[in-house]
Scaffold this motif. Sequence first.
Motif, short mmCIF file in Angstrom:
data_model
loop_
_atom_site.label_atom_id
_atom_site.label_comp_id
_atom_site.label_asym_id
_atom_site.label_seq_id
_atom_site.Cartn_x
_atom_site.Cartn_y
_atom_site.Cartn_z
N THR A 118 0.85 -1.19 0.00
CA THR A 118 0.00 0.00 0.00
C THR A 118 0.89 1.24 0.00
OG1 THR A 118 -0.16 -0.17 2.41
CG2 THR A 118 -1.97 -1.09 1.12
N GLY A 175 -8.06 -1.21 -6.83
CA GLY A 175 -8.61 -0.03 -6.19
C GLY A 175 -9.59 -0.45 -5.12
N LEU A 217 -4.62 0.54 -3.94
CA LEU A 217 -4.79 1.99 -3.96
C LEU A 217 -6.21 2.31 -3.53
CD1 LEU A 217 -3.10 2.88 -7.38
CD2 LEU A 217 -2.04 2.71 -5.12
N ARG A 218 -6.36 2.60 -2.28
CA ARG A 218 -7.67 2.97 -1.73
C ARG A 218 -7.41 3.61 -0.37
NH1 ARG A 218 -11.03 -1.96 -1.03
NH2 ARG A 218 -9.94 -2.11 0.95
N ALA A 278 -5.31 9.22 -2.28
CA ALA A 278 -6.72 9.56 -2.49
C ALA A 278 -6.98 11.07 -2.42
CB ALA A 278 -7.58 8.83 -1.48
N GLY A 318 -6.36 6.51 -6.02
CA GLY A 318 -7.04 5.79 -4.96
C GLY A 318 -8.28 6.48 -4.42
N THR A 323 -12.70 3.32 -7.55
CA THR A 323 -11.73 4.38 -7.41
C THR A 323 -11.54 5.06 -8.76
OG1 THR A 323 -9.92 2.85 -7.90
CG2 THR A 323 -10.45 3.22 -5.56
#
Length: 319
Positions: free
Chosen positions: A47, A72, A91-92, A96, A110, A137
Amino acid sequence: MHEFDSFDPSLLSALAMAAGEDNVVMSEPMRAHTTFKIGGPADVLVTPETPEALVRVLDVCAMGPVPVLVVGNGSDLLVGDRGVRGVVVLLRENLAAIEVEGSRVRAQAGALLRDVAIAAADAGLSGMEPLWGIPATVGGACFMNAGAYGGSTSDVLESIEAYVPGPELPDGSRASGRVRTFSREELSMGYRKSRVHDDGLIVLSATFSLVPDAPEQIRSAMDDFQRRREEKQPLEMPSAGSTFKRPEGYFAGKLIMDAGLRGARVGGAQVSEKHCGFVVNADGATAADVNGLIEHIQAEVKQQFGVDLETEVRRVGEF
């Protein structure tokens, strides 16, 4: 290619240096990272917290060479019961950030579409309303040109910043990638497809070009789309959204309903009784259950109506 029964310690060390030791975990269950709530373990889950860290991680995997899957919100994925070999980059929540400048909104990969739409509405910018309920995402939306209710990501997308994989080397590895900007016109976006998917680009951020409007009008449209979703879609049950692409001249859900498959089950997987275009995780479904039900649906619709249903859900990992 590396063998993943015993993951290469030097590779783990390189990933830890690229993303930070706390951001690299092994044998992470993917059911925790998909809206289907299904999926075996990822060999390694990373991450990254900055665009620079993401690029470093992708370069480490390319030079490994190690297979890499970027995920995502996991809203369009069916992950195999045996999990995913190699590295999953999540990617979350990380990566972001959302920025509004004039009539443009720039969001990192993200960021959830929902949050981008809310930021746009707060700024009095219209265009994201049909997309705001899609549980994707920004990166995933650009990857598949996500859309709903007559609107698509390509309608409002101006450009993306993306990682481009480097050329393949004689030993099967790749050279370091590069980051470049692509305009919407360069992305060949069509119905649930784009160059992002076809060329293996990794979205770092996207810029949306929107139109000023009264915030109350924008919010009213968003509320209307949400009501329609809640009335017609099984949002209360785990799924990966619409299971099948819309066949030309037909609607997948109606074909499935007309084939007598409303409520049909294989193990814990079920055709939603609320909307037949959704396969849902009704009771501890496995990926094998979902796969079996998808194949049953495809066979029945083909036999009864002569229509080939193509899955919109992406099947990844080992089944």
